[in-house]
Design an enzyme around this catalytic site. Structure first.
Site, PDB file in Angstrom:
ATOM      1  N   ASP A 185      23.975  79.492 -97.183  1.00 41.37           N
ATOM      2  CA  ASP A 185      22.876  78.701 -97.757  1.00 41.37           C
ATOM      3  C   ASP A 185      21.530  78.850 -97.062  1.00 41.37           C
ATOM      4  O   ASP A 185      20.572  78.210 -97.470  1.00 41.37           O
ATOM      5  CB  ASP A 185      23.213  77.205 -97.771  1.00 41.37           C
ATOM      6  CG  ASP A 185      24.265  76.876 -98.807  1.00 41.37           C
ATOM      7  OD1 ASP A 185      24.545  77.718 -99.655  1.00 41.37           O
ATOM      8  OD2 ASP A 185      24.812  75.775 -98.748  1.00 41.37           O
ATOM      9  N   ASP A 408      32.890  68.168 -98.817  1.00 40.56           N
ATOM     10  CA  ASP A 408      31.516  68.689 -98.867  1.00 40.56           C
ATOM     11  C   ASP A 408      30.539  67.778 -98.132  1.00 40.56           C
ATOM     12  O   ASP A 408      29.501  68.227 -97.662  1.00 40.56           O
ATOM     13  CB  ASP A 408      31.040  68.811-100.318  1.00 40.56           C
ATOM     14  CG  ASP A 408      31.743  69.902-101.067  1.00 40.56           C
ATOM     15  OD1 ASP A 408      32.195  70.867-100.440  1.00 40.56           O
ATOM     16  OD2 ASP A 408      31.855  69.790-102.306  1.00 40.56           O
TER      17      ASP A 408
END
Length: 788
Positions: A185, A408
């Protein structure tokens, strides 16, 4: 980790990316294993011919969950999952030696050696590098321990990357194939989220940190580096994918080994975007009034509905930016199966655009930006090397980067010492503006990112697609290559082609079957047919060539090369090329200043017998303003706060010119009047370090500004002059403007105060005409600076 951000389109729609703690996958493969201390030979695809590391700690958590289930069928499926390979995540410095959350890296490497010896074949050890300064700058759930500062970068290098590289270099691990996923990311944020102050501050540290990691890990001969590229619902738009590919190329060029430092790219890390949308194969399909289905609310004009299309899209762009065609792609399939009772079984019959899409898509989220612990997700394809049927995607493997069952992000605020914060996208009660004012669809009662989350794990197993077979006995591993192709024969020969044919290879009795062949011209791979014939094209007249063929099976095993066949092409004359290249597509406007607008587009192609694309002509209205040879250009000398229209034409070596691209419209920024600063600031003293890496007609520069005086500077403006006509196209960590050769950078809100001895790093990307001389003088608030 977790991520989302706007895609850079004129409609300014918002896309969201997903990520969280993760793990790479293991795949059954085959090859002979050398057990000596000498490092194994590097291969093109490390997953082919190898098994992968099964993390015993994660596997034990899965087995414990299975033991708690009252449903025997579900428990049996969990036992199958427990045998799958996942990656080891180094998500903070303490993870290297081991901490309360798990064993250290040496523990896993030692276990990997034992697993490799037991398997008798090569083993891929999947490792995730994940501790950049300012980590996860756009979201909160996976923020990290290191700040986006010089001190944070120094710790990242000396306390994190250096110890990892030193451990991986130990000779007893030399026979492992170590596949490193580098900083999930991070680099995608530099394309979509630079309007976020945290990302502006983190940007130079992302570039420097990833470069350092690539340099250190590539130097370890048995490490294969894979860079994260987000997923189709984040970077799939042309206006995001093109700039992202350029950023990846810029970082690669900045490394010591250049493009060779990166072996491939990985998509869908810790996300749930489907591998394929089986009932929506054509994004250009139209309904009703002629609206393409990609214009639906769910896809927001994105062409890439799924990950195999996104991988193919990015591979094309990356190769166009200079990466080799041998670049391999990975897709994380750990949570993108979307099975269960809500999975569509047929295409919708509705004629309403949004109804048709919503009833046909297997992705059951309310929005593609819903990334955190999504309800209804399922495990996808089991890890697999060289999956067949996806030639355009250039897949090395399906992998499990994110270990199923790891959260997450927390659904409530949970105090911790890891730097992780509460992100409302993980809160199932939150109505998010980023999701078109809908609930997030997150699973409730979630723990911190990376910790075991049994409720979601149960859902993932129940909704797995393909459905997971219960049982504890894994399928046998095929480790035998097909037979060597025989009878390689030259057929018809022209001035530019040679026809080849050979006898079919056979696979071992328990093998997975011959999948196809790789044809080589000398040492260059020129084709991968599935039949026993191939025509080598694009050859030079009156030239001798040598060809060989290798067979490969479904498991990724590759045979030795066949006997060589030689041929000399016929003399010939070059036919007249009268066909223009294809019309450029995807023209988009990027960074704007008061006097410039950055443009980029997709590369055109020339006809098969053509002379090749030579370059492009860029028009402002009907005026030709430039003729670049690359797919980007900065229109300069513009007026502030003015709308302009641009088109591009492609031209080939023979002089043929394509029709104009679709026009793109953009407006320059308003010329802001800045309150003049003093000619000199009393007592002010400064030092500037300017470092730039250039390539062809581009450059990336980092500028360090240091206050060497005895008083703090509150608010600063840096000025310098380009000596060789360089033109800034994008900048970070400051407000950049350029008039002619004069450049001005004004502080951002977060770095405006410089204490005595303090520094700030700012930077930019720019174009140049072939000469890239560095500026020789700088002023800060009017005072001349020492140039280091």
């Amino acid at each position: 980790m977790s991520r989302h951000g706007p895609h850079a389109g004129a409609r300014r729609r918002r896309a969201v990316a997903a990520a969280a703690t993760a793990t790479l996958a293991a795949i059954p493969l085959a090859a002979a294993l050398s057990t000596g201390a000498q490092a194994a030979t590097r291969v093109d695809n490390p997953y082919a011919g190898a098994v992968q590391y099964v993390n015993p700690t994660w596997s034990a958590a899965v087995k414990a969950s299975a033991a708690r289930q009252s449903d025997a069928s579900l428990a049996a499926k969990m036992m199958t999952v427990s045998q799958q390979p996942t990656a080891v995540w180094m998500d903070r410095i303490s993870a290297i030696t081991g901490n309360a959350d798990g064993k250290g890296l040496k523990f896993h490497l030692d276990n990997a050696v034992a697993q490799q010896q037991a398997a008798g074949v090569p083993l891929v050890f999947n490792l995730v590098i994940y501790d950049l300064p300012g980590r996860d700058c756009y979201a909160l759930a996976s923020n990290g321990e290191l700040p986006a500062t010089d001190a944070g970068l120094a710790r990242y290098q000396s306390e994190y990357i250096d110890p990892i590289a030193a451990l991986l270099s130990d000779s007893k691990y030399a026979n492992l194939r170590i596949a490193a996923t580098i900083e999930p990311d991070s680099l995608p944020n530099l394309t979509t989220n630079m309007s976020q102050p945290e990302c502006q501050q983190a940007a130079p540290y992302y570039r420097a940190g990833v470069k350092y990691a690539l340099d250190k890990l590539h130097a370890v001969g048995n490490v294969y580096n894979y860079i994260d590229i987000g997923h189709s619902g984040w970077l799939g738009w042309d206006s995001n994918a093109g700039p992202a590919a350029k950023t990846f190329a810029e970082v690669a060029r900045s490394t010591q080994a250049g493009f060779a430092s990166i072996d491939g790219f990985v998509s869908d890390v810790a996300n749930t975007t489907p591998l394929e949308e089986p009932f929506l194969p054509d994004p250009t399909k139209t309904l009703g009034g002629g609206n393409p289905i990609r214009s639906s609310s769910f896809y927001e004009w994105n062409f890439d509905f799924d990950e195999v299309d996104f991988a193919a899209h990015m591979h094309r762009l990356l190769v166009a930016e200079g990466f080799p065609t041998t670049l391999g792609m990975l897709i994380d399939t750990s949570r993108n199966g979307w099975g269960g009772p809500n999975r569509p079984t047929a295409v919708s019959t509705s004629t309403d655009l949004n109804t048709y899409v919503n009833e046909s898509r297997v992705d059951r989220r309310v929005h593609r930006g819903a990334w955190c612990n999504p309800l209804g997700a399922g495990i996808g394809e089991l890890p697999k090397a060289s999956p067949s049927g996806y030639t355009a995607s250039h897949l090395d493997a399906f992998v499990w980067i994110k270990p199923p069952g790891e959260s997450d992000g927390a659904s409530t605020d949970i105090p911790n010492d890891q730097g992780k914060r509460f992100d409302r996208m993980c809160d199932p009660t939150f109505v998010s503006p980023k999701l078109s004012n809908q609930l997030t669809g997150a699973t409730p009662n979630a723990p911190l990112a990376g910790q075991w989350f049994e409720d979601q794990f149960v859902t993932l197993v129940k909704n797995a697609y393909p459905v997971i077979n219960g049982g504890t006995t894994p399928p046998p591993v095929d480790t035998v290559a097909p037979s060597v192709p025989a009878g390689l024969t030259v057929g018809a020969v022209t001035s530019s082609s040679v026809a080849l044919s050979w006898t079919a290879s056979t696979d071992n009795a328990g093998g997975s079957g011959v999948a196809g062949y790789d044809v080589y011209r000398g040492t260059t791979l020129i084709g991968s047919p599935t039949t026993t014939s191939f025509t080598a094209t694009g050859l030079s007249p009156d030239t001798a060539y040598s060809f060989t063929v290798r067979a490969k099976d479904v498991a990724g095993n590759v045979s030795a090369a066949s006997s060589a066949a030689s041929a000399t092409t016929l003399p010939g004359t070059t036919p007249t090329d009268t066909v223009a290249p294809s019309v450029p597509t995807g023209l988009a406007a990027g960074t704007t200043t008061t006097t410039s607008i950055a443009l980029s587009w997709n590369a055109s192609t020339d006809n098969a017998g053509g002379s090749g694309v030579a370059g492009y002509d860029v028009y402002r209205g009907t005026t030709l303003i430039g003729s670049p040879t690359t797919t980007s250009f900065s229109a300069t000398g513009l007026s502030p706060d003015t709308a302009y229209s641009f088109t591009v034409r492609a031209k080939d070596v023979a002089g043929n010119v394509s029709a104009s691209s679709a026009a793109v419209n953009a407006r320059t920024q308003t010329d802001v009047i800045v309150t003049p600063t003093p000619t000199t600031e009393p007592g002010a003293s400064c030092k500037v370090t300017y470092q730039a890496s250039g390539w062809n007609t581009g450059l990336s520069a980092n500028v360090k500004v240091t206050n060497t005086g005895s008083s703090a500077i509150s608010g600063w403006t840096l000025k310098f002059t380009f000596p060789s006509g360089q033109q800034i196209s994008q900048g970070w960590s400051a407000t950049w403007s350029q008039s002619g050769s004069a450049v001005t950078a004004t502080n951002a809100p977060w770095n405006g105060t410089l204490a005595p001895g303090a520094s700030t790093d700012i930077g930019f990307n720019a174009s140049h005409s072939g000469t890239n001389t560095a500026p020789t003088s700088f002023t800060l608030n009017g005072a001349s600076c020492t140039v280091a």
